[in-house]
Scaffold this motif. Structure first.
Motif, mmCIF file in Angstrom:
data_model
loop_
_atom_site.group_PDB
_atom_site.id
_atom_site.type_symbol
_atom_site.label_atom_id
_atom_site.label_comp_id
_atom_site.label_asym_id
_atom_site.label_seq_id
_atom_site.Cartn_x
_atom_site.Cartn_y
_atom_site.Cartn_z
ATOM 1 N N GLU A 161 -0.021 15.812 -8.762
ATOM 2 C CA GLU A 161 -0.683 14.950 -7.792
ATOM 3 C C GLU A 161 -0.397 13.492 -8.127
ATOM 4 O O GLU A 161 -0.192 13.140 -9.289
ATOM 5 N N LEU A 162 -0.406 12.686 -7.080
ATOM 6 C CA LEU A 162 -0.333 11.235 -7.235
ATOM 7 C C LEU A 162 -1.672 10.644 -6.824
ATOM 8 O O LEU A 162 -2.242 11.039 -5.791
ATOM 9 N N TYR A 163 -2.174 9.697 -7.617
ATOM 10 C CA TYR A 163 -3.420 9.010 -7.297
ATOM 11 C C TYR A 163 -3.055 7.582 -6.919
ATOM 12 O O TYR A 163 -2.699 6.770 -7.782
ATOM 13 N N ILE A 164 -3.131 7.299 -5.635
ATOM 14 C CA ILE A 164 -2.588 6.048 -5.114
ATOM 15 C C ILE A 164 -3.721 5.124 -4.681
ATOM 16 O O ILE A 164 -4.578 5.493 -3.866
ATOM 17 N N GLU A 165 -3.720 3.922 -5.246
ATOM 18 C CA GLU A 165 -4.708 2.899 -4.893
ATOM 19 C C GLU A 165 -3.968 1.690 -4.331
ATOM 20 O O GLU A 165 -3.095 1.121 -4.997
ATOM 21 N N LEU A 166 -4.343 1.296 -3.125
ATOM 22 C CA LEU A 166 -3.691 0.179 -2.456
ATOM 23 C C LEU A 166 -4.514 -1.096 -2.616
ATOM 24 O O LEU A 166 -5.747 -1.042 -2.703
ATOM 25 N N PRO A 167 -3.855 -2.243 -2.638
ATOM 26 C CA PRO A 167 -4.585 -3.517 -2.688
ATOM 27 C C PRO A 167 -5.474 -3.686 -1.462
ATOM 28 O O PRO A 167 -5.224 -3.109 -0.399
ATOM 29 N N GLU A 168 -6.501 -4.483 -1.590
ATOM 30 C CA GLU A 168 -7.452 -4.676 -0.495
ATOM 31 C C GLU A 168 -6.798 -5.227 0.761
ATOM 32 O O GLU A 168 -7.210 -4.925 1.878
ATOM 33 N N ASP A 169 -5.786 -6.064 0.583
ATOM 34 C CA ASP A 169 -5.180 -6.713 1.752
ATOM 35 C C ASP A 169 -3.973 -5.952 2.290
ATOM 36 O O ASP A 169 -3.247 -6.466 3.136
ATOM 37 N N TYR A 170 -3.757 -4.726 1.815
ATOM 38 C CA TYR A 170 -2.542 -3.991 2.192
ATOM 39 C C TYR A 170 -2.456 -3.775 3.705
ATOM 40 O O TYR A 170 -1.399 -3.981 4.317
ATOM 41 N N VAL A 171 -3.533 -3.373 4.334
ATOM 42 C CA VAL A 171 -3.510 -3.043 5.760
ATOM 43 C C VAL A 171 -3.304 -4.288 6.611
ATOM 44 O O VAL A 171 -2.549 -4.278 7.589
ATOM 45 N N GLU A 172 -3.939 -5.368 6.239
ATOM 46 C CA GLU A 172 -3.888 -6.568 7.085
ATOM 47 C C GLU A 172 -2.587 -7.349 6.952
ATOM 48 O O GLU A 172 -2.236 -8.132 7.831
ATOM 49 N N ASN A 173 -1.852 -7.159 5.864
ATOM 50 C CA ASN A 173 -0.591 -7.884 5.659
ATOM 51 C C ASN A 173 0.590 -6.936 5.853
ATOM 52 O O ASN A 173 1.186 -6.456 4.889
ATOM 53 N N GLN A 174 0.929 -6.699 7.087
ATOM 54 C CA GLN A 174 1.931 -5.687 7.419
ATOM 55 C C GLN A 174 3.359 -6.087 7.028
ATOM 56 O O GLN A 174 4.234 -5.231 6.931
ATOM 57 N N ASN A 175 3.590 -7.372 6.818
ATOM 58 C CA ASN A 175 4.948 -7.822 6.470
ATOM 59 C C ASN A 175 5.123 -8.067 4.972
ATOM 60 O O ASN A 175 6.152 -8.578 4.542
ATOM 61 N N LYS A 176 4.148 -7.690 4.209
ATOM 62 C CA LYS A 176 4.157 -7.980 2.771
ATOM 63 C C LYS A 176 4.548 -6.733 1.973
ATOM 64 O O LYS A 176 4.147 -5.613 2.308
ATOM 65 N N THR A 177 5.366 -6.933 0.939
ATOM 66 C CA THR A 177 5.678 -5.844 0.018
ATOM 67 C C THR A 177 4.908 -6.051 -1.281
ATOM 68 O O THR A 177 4.538 -7.180 -1.624
ATOM 69 N N TYR A 178 4.692 -4.970 -2.015
ATOM 70 C CA TYR A 178 3.811 -5.014 -3.177
ATOM 71 C C TYR A 178 4.470 -4.414 -4.420
ATOM 72 O O TYR A 178 5.178 -3.401 -4.329
ATOM 73 N N PRO A 179 4.208 -5.015 -5.577
ATOM 74 C CA PRO A 179 4.636 -4.390 -6.838
ATOM 75 C C PRO A 179 3.901 -3.065 -7.025
ATOM 76 O O PRO A 179 2.809 -2.868 -6.469
ATOM 77 N N VAL A 180 4.493 -2.172 -7.792
ATOM 78 C CA VAL A 180 3.869 -0.875 -8.052
ATOM 79 C C VAL A 180 3.774 -0.656 -9.563
ATOM 80 O O VAL A 180 4.751 -0.852 -10.290
ATOM 81 N N LEU A 181 2.598 -0.240 -10.002
ATOM 82 C CA LEU A 181 2.381 0.152 -11.396
ATOM 83 C C LEU A 181 2.198 1.665 -11.440
ATOM 84 O O LEU A 181 1.233 2.203 -10.889
ATOM 85 N N TYR A 182 3.145 2.351 -12.065
ATOM 86 C CA TYR A 182 3.086 3.801 -12.234
ATOM 87 C C TYR A 182 2.523 4.101 -13.620
ATOM 88 O O TYR A 182 2.963 3.502 -14.611
#
Length: 665
Positions: free
Chosen positions: A57-78
């Motif tokens: 399983e993957l447990y995925i947590e998105l930043p609070e502003d992920y939905v509202e900033n549709q043109n933004k990319t995000y770093p990922v910590l695995y």
């Protein structure tokens, strides 16, 4: 971080040890419809290893502003060992890594009931995170040690592919987090497939017994070659262990691994090692805090570190920071928007990205000021807005400005530049000096024509007697040890104690000390406060190196030159002196020096050809790529910071792309 957040985070740290220990014996329950770990903040995604058909399983947590900033990319910590590490890393996301996607990778779900009952739900970690098979056949049969390669294939082909296809991820900012055995897995990934992640966090990695395998992987990569960018690991690495961990079993192997990495002398590899107070278990919370604080510094040009951090410990930025509308940081620098033709702006942006990618060497910052306003600001690799950067020999040019300030204040005159240098030193004894000592003037020293001839081996011994060299004792000793000063010896020779000869005179003629004078009469007036300026063995300020300052503060010095030595209408630097200092008085004789470069008073001068017109450029230049470039006719000041071994390659781009953009604007 405010007080409330700090209290909450501290509470999380205190409870994480108990949390981790408890979850070593708590079964992970999961199914296709949901999971015990699922919450409004966490999405649980079943995922299968496409090769082995093992279920995870993957447990995925998105930043609070992920939905509202549709043109933004995000770093990922695995992170692996997800059940044990999720709570602590989630807290860090809320308080420090707000713009990072967290992806926890579970242990295998569908292990045999017998193994799950006997060992626990984490049984698969022994197989998935370990590099080698176990020497005991019975243990090997039960746990199947040594399948790190297979698990890495799963992460690369299935996990990363899924996450990148499903979420707006930044491909330049992937981080791996592992602790203990999963820290060992991180070491394996780094040397087996270093491009898997950009940043690696390894807490107390269990590399004991694996150094031979890791060394073999390292040998397959081959040595670092500065001329071949592909030879670099291109990674930021954070390694920590507890202060109470077993020296032989844990500490020594980790230190050996750190040495293996450092011995590469890989310019694209940054290694930070930290010893955390505590044992293997109790060091985990502080490791998570320290490592994620470190991680935040690779994602932003604003560092969480203080200026006491070693330059070589600064991790590389995952992405270039490039702004054509620099922020007003209330530091005395006026800002504006880059206003050049569209094609020129695109060309400057292209060069900036190429600088980040290492096309011209290892550079950390490029700043452009036009008409006394910062209009372009960029940072790469080890460059940070708020961390002082080493200046190397550019310090010589700053020393020249200090002398110009002393002349403006009347402590010296322009005529004094041609008087015997020793005439300003009341504590020396000319009778004990070599013949011709009086031939050395400030003018000669400033143009690298002092003429000293000192036996290097003898001087190494003399330097051990620091009391002898204190203050004006430095000049006394130099002129006692030198061969006679003659017209033949007074030819251009870069360095050769000339800068310290000048600094000794400054210290002798100004009230108080040269150190105080530099601070109060130059740096304070310019609003330069965040710097380090080391002292020479003589106790005087260094005159040719060992100074660090912010790239923005370098710009202040350049603009002071651009404005003829004036600051807000006040003449800080003698105009007559500055005119002389920035002119091409002599021709440097080094073979590697560009043929069209000339030298003034510790400042270089050259011509920049744009079309059929030539523009005079004067600049401070320090090894590694430090430059403060002033083009008066274009009302232009440029700052470059770097740590490059061949720091001339970038000047082609500056001369052919950056400077011409302002001719047309």
């Amino acid at each position: 971080m405010n007080v409330i957040k700090l209290v909450v985070l501290s509470f999380t740290m205190l409870t994480t040890i108990a949390f981790a220990q408890e979850n070593r014996t708590t079964e992970l329950t999961s199914n296709r419809e949901g999971s015990s770990l699922e919450s409004p903040q966490i999405r649980v995604v079943p995922i299968k290893d496409s090769k082995t058909e093992r279920n995870y399983e993957l447990y995925i947590e998105l930043p609070e502003d992920y939905v509202e900033n549709q043109n933004k990319t995000y770093p990922v910590l695995y992170y692996t060992d997800a059940t044990w590490h999720r709570e602590m890393l989630s807290a860090r996301q809320e308080y420090l890594l707000e713009e990072v996607i967290l992806v926890g990778i579970s242990w295998q779900l569908d292990i045999s009931d017998d193994l799950k009952k006997e060992v626990g739900p984490h049984a698969s970690r022994f197989r998935d995170y370990s590099i080698s098979k176990h020497s005991n056949p019975e243990i090997q049969t039960k746990y199947q040690f040594g399948q790190a390669r297979e698990h890495l294939d799963f992460i690369r082909k299935d996990v990363l592919t899924y996450v990148d296809a499903t979420y707006r991820t930044d491909p330049n900012s992937r981080t791996y987090f592992g602790y203990s055995l999963s820290g060992e897995f991180g070491a394996y990934i780094l040397l087996a497939q270093p491009d898997t992640f950009n940043n690696y966090i390894m807490g107390s990695p269990t590399v004991r017994g694996e150094m031979e395998n890791l060394a073999e992987l390292h040998s397959k990569i081959g040595p670092f070659d500065a001329s071949n960018g592909d030879s670099s690991l291109k990674a930021n690495v954070f390694i920590a262990y507890g202060s109470l961990e077993d020296e032989e079993r844990v500490v020594e192997p980790i230190e050996a691994f750190v040495k293996l990495l450092n011995d590469r002398r890989d310019d694209g590899l940054s290694v930070t090692k930290k010893v955390i107070e505590g044992s293997h278990q109790t060091a985990f919370p502080s490791t998570a805090v320290s490592s994620t604080t470190w991680l935040s510094s690779v994602m932003t040009p604003i560092s969480n570190y203080g200026k006491e951090v070693s330059f070589w410990s600064i991790p590389h930025l995952n992405n270039a920071y490039i702004s054509t509308t620099p922020e007003d940081r209330k530091d005395g620098i006026s800002v504006d928007t880059l206003a050049v033709q569209d094609n020129d702006e695109k060309a400057i942006l292209k060069v900036s990205q190429e600088i980040f990618e290492g096309a011209y060497g290892s550079y950390d910052a490029l700043l452009i000021s036009h008409q006394n306003k910062l209009v372009f600001e960029s940072y790469y690799k080890k460059g940070r807005i708020n961390l002082p950067h080493g200046q190397a020999s550019a310090v010589k040019a700053y020393t020249s400005l200090v002398l110009g300030r002393a002349i403006q204040m009347g402590y010296l005159s322009m005529e004094d530049l041609h008087k015997p240098l020793i005439s300003f030193l009341k504590e020396v004894d000319p009778k004990k000096m070599t013949d011709g000592a009086e031939k050395i003037t400030l003018h000669k020293a400033l143009t690298m024509h002092g003429g000293l001839a000192i036996d290097e081996d003898s001087w190494k011994e003399i330097e051990k007697d620091t009391a002898r060299l204190r203050g004006q004792g430095l000049v006394q000793t130099l002129l006692e040890q030198s061969e006679p000063i003659t017209a033949e010896s007074q030819t251009y020779l870069y360095g050769n104690f000339n800068p310290m000869l000048v600094m000794t005179v400054i210290d002798a003629v100004v009230p108080g000390t040269a150190e105080d004078f530099i601070k109060t009469e130059l740096l304070d007036k310019l609003g330069i406060a965040d710097y380090t300026w080391a002292n020479h063995t003589s106790g005087l300020p260094e005159a040719g190196w060992r100074v660090s300052m912010l790239s923005r503060d370098m710009l202040k010095l350049g603009n002071l030159v651009l404005n003829g030595g004036k600051l807000n209408g006040e003449q800080l630097i003698s105009a007559a002196y500055l005119d002389k200092a920035t002119s091409g008085i002599v021709k440097p004789t080094q073979d590697w020096m560009p043929k069209d470069y000339r030298y003034g008073y510790f400042w270089y001068q050259t011509q920049v050809q744009v079309g059929d017109k030539s523009y005079d450029a004067t600049f401070a230049w320090g090894g590694g790529g430090q430059r403060v470039i002033v083009v008066e006719d274009l009302d232009l000041t440029l700052v470059i910071s770097g740590h490059d071994g061949e720091d001339d390659k970038i000047m082609t781009q500056i001369s052919e792309i950056v400077i011409p953009a302002f001719v047309k604007s």
